[in-house]
Write a protein that holds these residues in place. Structure first.
Motif, PDB file in Angstrom:
ATOM      1  N   GLN A 109      41.640  99.621  53.947  1.00 15.71           N
ATOM      2  CA  GLN A 109      43.008  99.462  54.410  1.00 15.71           C
ATOM      3  C   GLN A 109      42.815  98.415  55.699  1.00 15.71           C
ATOM      4  N   CYS A 110      43.902  97.462  55.807  1.00 16.47           N
ATOM      5  CA  CYS A 110      43.851  96.542  57.158  1.00 16.47           C
ATOM      6  C   CYS A 110      45.350  96.667  57.688  1.00 16.47           C
ATOM      7  N   GLY A 111      45.913  97.730  57.633  1.00 15.48           N
ATOM      8  CA  GLY A 111      47.430  97.672  58.194  1.00 15.48           C
ATOM      9  C   GLY A 111      48.488  96.835  57.919  1.00 15.48           C
ATOM     10  N   ASP A 112      48.133  96.415  56.559  1.00 15.98           N
ATOM     11  CA  ASP A 112      49.169  95.598  55.891  1.00 15.98           C
ATOM     12  C   ASP A 112      49.441  96.245  54.620  1.00 15.98           C
ATOM     13  N   ASP A 113      50.410  96.783  54.348  1.00 18.48           N
ATOM     14  CA  ASP A 113      50.744  97.462  52.932  1.00 18.48           C
ATOM     15  C   ASP A 113      50.569  96.992  51.708  1.00 18.48           C
ATOM     16  N   GLY A 114      50.614  95.439  51.919  1.00 16.59           N
ATOM     17  CA  GLY A 114      50.600  94.681  50.686  1.00 16.59           C
ATOM     18  C   GLY A 114      49.168  93.895  50.514  1.00 16.59           C
ATOM     19  N   ARG A 115      48.323  94.021  51.547  1.00 21.53           N
ATOM     20  CA  ARG A 115      46.901  93.611  51.310  1.00 21.53           C
ATOM     21  C   ARG A 115      45.838  94.564  51.703  1.00 21.53           C
ATOM     22  N   VAL A 116      44.656  94.158  51.495  1.00 16.90           N
ATOM     23  CA  VAL A 116      43.380  95.013  52.067  1.00 16.90           C
ATOM     24  C   VAL A 116      42.179  93.998  52.568  1.00 16.90           C
ATOM     25  N   TYR A 117      41.412  94.486  53.273  1.00 21.74           N
ATOM     26  CA  TYR A 117      40.132  93.933  53.444  1.00 21.74           C
ATOM     27  C   TYR A 117      39.251  93.967  52.263  1.00 21.74           C
ATOM     28  N   ASN A 118      38.438  92.860  51.654  1.00 19.37           N
ATOM     29  CA  ASN A 118      37.748  92.770  50.597  1.00 19.37           C
ATOM     30  C   ASN A 118      36.338  93.101  51.269  1.00 19.37           C
ATOM     31  N   THR A 119      35.822  94.163  51.453  1.00 16.72           N
ATOM     32  CA  THR A 119      34.694  94.614  52.303  1.00 16.72           C
ATOM     33  C   THR A 119      33.261  95.249  51.527  1.00 16.72           C
ATOM     34  N   SER A 120      32.384  94.557  52.090  1.00 15.27           N
ATOM     35  CA  SER A 120      30.877  94.761  51.802  1.00 15.27           C
ATOM     36  C   SER A 120      30.381  95.948  52.674  1.00 15.27           C
ATOM     37  N   LEU A 121      29.869  97.079  52.174  1.00 12.41           N
ATOM     38  CA  LEU A 121      29.444  97.947  52.997  1.00 12.41           C
ATOM     39  C   LEU A 121      27.914  98.214  52.711  1.00 12.41           C
ATOM     40  N   THR A 122      26.724  98.434  53.711  1.00 16.52           N
ATOM     41  CA  THR A 122      25.487  98.622  53.512  1.00 16.52           C
ATOM     42  C   THR A 122      25.129 100.120  54.042  1.00 16.52           C
ATOM     43  N   PHE A 123      24.256 100.829  52.936  1.00 16.08           N
ATOM     44  CA  PHE A 123      23.799 101.935  53.475  1.00 16.08           C
ATOM     45  C   PHE A 123      22.467 102.145  53.325  1.00 16.08           C
ATOM     46  N   ALA A 177      26.151  98.674  58.079  1.00 15.96           N
ATOM     47  CA  ALA A 177      26.863  97.426  58.193  1.00 15.96           C
ATOM     48  C   ALA A 177      28.059  97.339  57.339  1.00 15.96           C
ATOM     49  N   ARG A 178      29.181  96.663  58.006  1.00 15.81           N
ATOM     50  CA  ARG A 178      30.533  96.309  57.151  1.00 15.81           C
ATOM     51  C   ARG A 178      30.771  94.850  57.597  1.00 15.81           C
ATOM     52  N   TYR A 179      30.959  94.265  56.405  1.00 18.95           N
ATOM     53  CA  TYR A 179      31.474  92.990  56.414  1.00 18.95           C
ATOM     54  C   TYR A 179      32.828  92.591  55.615  1.00 18.95           C
ATOM     55  N   ASP A 180      33.595  92.278  56.298  1.00 14.25           N
ATOM     56  CA  ASP A 180      34.966  92.016  55.496  1.00 14.25           C
ATOM     57  C   ASP A 180      34.937  90.286  55.031  1.00 14.25           C
ATOM     58  N   LYS A 181      35.209  90.052  53.934  1.00 15.52           N
ATOM     59  CA  LYS A 181      34.902  88.671  53.567  1.00 15.52           C
ATOM     60  C   LYS A 181      36.034  87.874  54.248  1.00 15.52           C
ATOM     61  N   ILE A 182      35.120  86.864  54.631  1.00 12.62           N
ATOM     62  CA  ILE A 182      36.258  85.761  55.664  1.00 12.62           C
ATOM     63  C   ILE A 182      36.695  84.689  54.928  1.00 12.62           C
ATOM     64  N   HIS A 183      36.070  84.028  53.954  1.00  8.83           N
ATOM     65  CA  HIS A 183      36.789  82.951  53.237  1.00  8.83           C
ATOM     66  C   HIS A 183      37.299  83.310  52.029  1.00  8.83           C
ATOM     67  N   LEU A 184      38.503  83.062  51.758  1.00 11.67           N
ATOM     68  CA  LEU A 184      39.432  83.720  50.557  1.00 11.67           C
ATOM     69  C   LEU A 184      39.637  82.542  49.542  1.00 11.67           C
ATOM     70  N   PHE A 185      39.172  82.768  48.221  1.00  6.10           N
ATOM     71  CA  PHE A 185      39.324  81.998  47.388  1.00  6.10           C
ATOM     72  C   PHE A 185      40.625  81.644  46.666  1.00  6.10           C
ATOM     73  N   GLY A 186      40.602  80.230  46.731  1.00  4.46           N
ATOM     74  CA  GLY A 186      41.882  79.559  46.028  1.00  4.46           C
ATOM     75  C   GLY A 186      41.634  78.382  45.068  1.00  4.46           C
ATOM     76  N   PHE A 187      42.326  78.614  43.917  1.00  9.50           N
ATOM     77  CA  PHE A 187      42.004  77.807  42.935  1.00  9.50           C
ATOM     78  C   PHE A 187      43.086  77.556  41.731  1.00  9.50           C
ATOM     79  N   THR A 188      43.248  76.142  41.682  1.00  7.63           N
ATOM     80  CA  THR A 188      44.207  76.036  40.545  1.00  7.63           C
ATOM     81  C   THR A 188      44.029  75.000  39.566  1.00  7.63           C
ATOM     82  N   ARG A 189      43.850  75.003  38.310  1.00  8.01           N
ATOM     83  CA  ARG A 189      43.579  73.856  37.400  1.00  8.01           C
ATOM     84  C   ARG A 189      44.150  74.414  36.041  1.00  8.01           C
ATOM     85  N   GLY A 190      45.197  73.522  35.618  1.00 13.59           N
ATOM     86  CA  GLY A 190      45.793  73.882  34.497  1.00 13.59           C
ATOM     87  C   GLY A 190      46.601  75.389  34.318  1.00 13.59           C
ATOM     88  N   THR A 191      46.417  76.091  33.500  1.00 12.59           N
ATOM     89  CA  THR A 191      46.878  77.501  33.625  1.00 12.59           C
ATOM     90  C   THR A 191      46.109  78.660  34.523  1.00 12.59           C
TER      91      THR A 191
END
Length: 278
Positions: free
Chosen positions: A98-112, A120-134
């Motif tokens: 959860q991130c406080g935004d009902d429409g989105r989430v954190y993409n989180t990596s957890l270490t045990f 440790a907790r890491y929330d993905k910083i760089h968000l992927f965007g790609f478009t080619r054809g379909t």
């Protein structure tokens, strides 16, 4: 600790789990547990799961529907319990928090750690965007970007956390290496077949070479229920850029050794980290 020092004099065994994750969280967790057990039986002391190991939904919003509050939820309990039962450092790919935004989430990596304690907790910083054809992806529609780089100390030394698209941004790893160097970079991912075929291995090897450290990459690898195809090729790369082990496609485990002598040898022979100016 200096750039030429290592915190442990004996090798440290690591493993990357590769999955072809489906739409059922329960089935995905059961399969992940079996593969963690396989890695542990093979001697792994640290096990890395891939991005989205818990779900690859039919729509991008499916992960939002299973989001968990930080610190509690069935996926987080699974990771803590698996680390404790198998007595390994377990890095849980990613899961939606959860991130406080009902429409989105954190993409989180957890270490045990092997006691099942989260370190440790890491929330993905760089968000992927790609478009080619379909083919089109825009993670920012359902994911809120993290803001802070994260690393943690393990028996093999300093471990840098990152996720998938982060791999294309070398400044992230340079920042994490500042001061004492990094022994191991973790890369849980779900690279698309298109981008993985073109860039996955060369980027992993580049990050290992320029930071003179090991890179452990755990990928999704195959044709998923939702129709998506991921590249796979989970691997371990050494500080010279040599690929030590790789699994091209399908479920399984890739394992190898973080060797402090090899780290020291590469950094002594070519002290590029100490030669940095900028």
């Amino acid at each position: 600790m200096t750039l030429d020092e290592t915190p442990r004099a004996v090798p440290f065994q690591v493993a990357a789990v590769q999955t072809v994750t489906g739409t059922s969280v329960d089935a995905n967790l059961a399969r992940a547990d079996a593969l963690i057990a396989e890695a542990a039986r093979g001697g792994a002391e640290l096990v890395l799961l891939p991005e989205y190991f818990c779900i690859m939904g039919r729509t991008e919003t499916d992960k939002v529907a299973i989001r968990e509050a930080d610190g509690d939820g069935p996926i987080q309990r699974f990771l803590a319990d698996a680390a404790r039962r198998h007595r390994v450092w377990l890095v849980g790919g990613t899961l939606p928090l959860q991130c406080g935004d009902d429409g989105r989430v954190y993409n989180t990596s957890l270490t045990f750690d092997p006691r099942g304690q989260r370190v440790a907790r890491y929330d993905k910083i760089h968000l992927f965007g790609f478009t080619r054809g379909t083919e089109s992806y825009d993670e920012s529609r359902t994911i809120l970007a993290g803001t802070a780089p994260v690393s943690f100390d393990a028996p093999c030394g300093r471990v840098a956390m990152s996720v998938c698209y982060d791999l294309r941004f070398p400044e992230l790893y340079r920042g994490l290496a500042a001061g004492g160097g990094t022994s191991l970079i973790l890369m849980p991912a779900a690279f698309t077949y298109t981008t993985g075929q073109a860039h996955w291995e060369i980027l992993l090897r580049a990050r290992a070479i320029e930071n003179q450290c090991y890179v452990l990459a755990a990928a999704q690898g195959g044709k998923h229920e939702n129709g998506r195809r991921t590249w796979g090729h989970s691997m371990l790369v050494d500080p010279w850029g040599e690929v030590l082990a790789v699994l091209p496609e399908g479920e399984g485990v890739v394992s190898g050794t973080i060797d402090p002598a090899r780290l020291a040898e590469v950094r002594q022979n070519l002290p590029a980290l100490r030669h940095r100016v900028l």
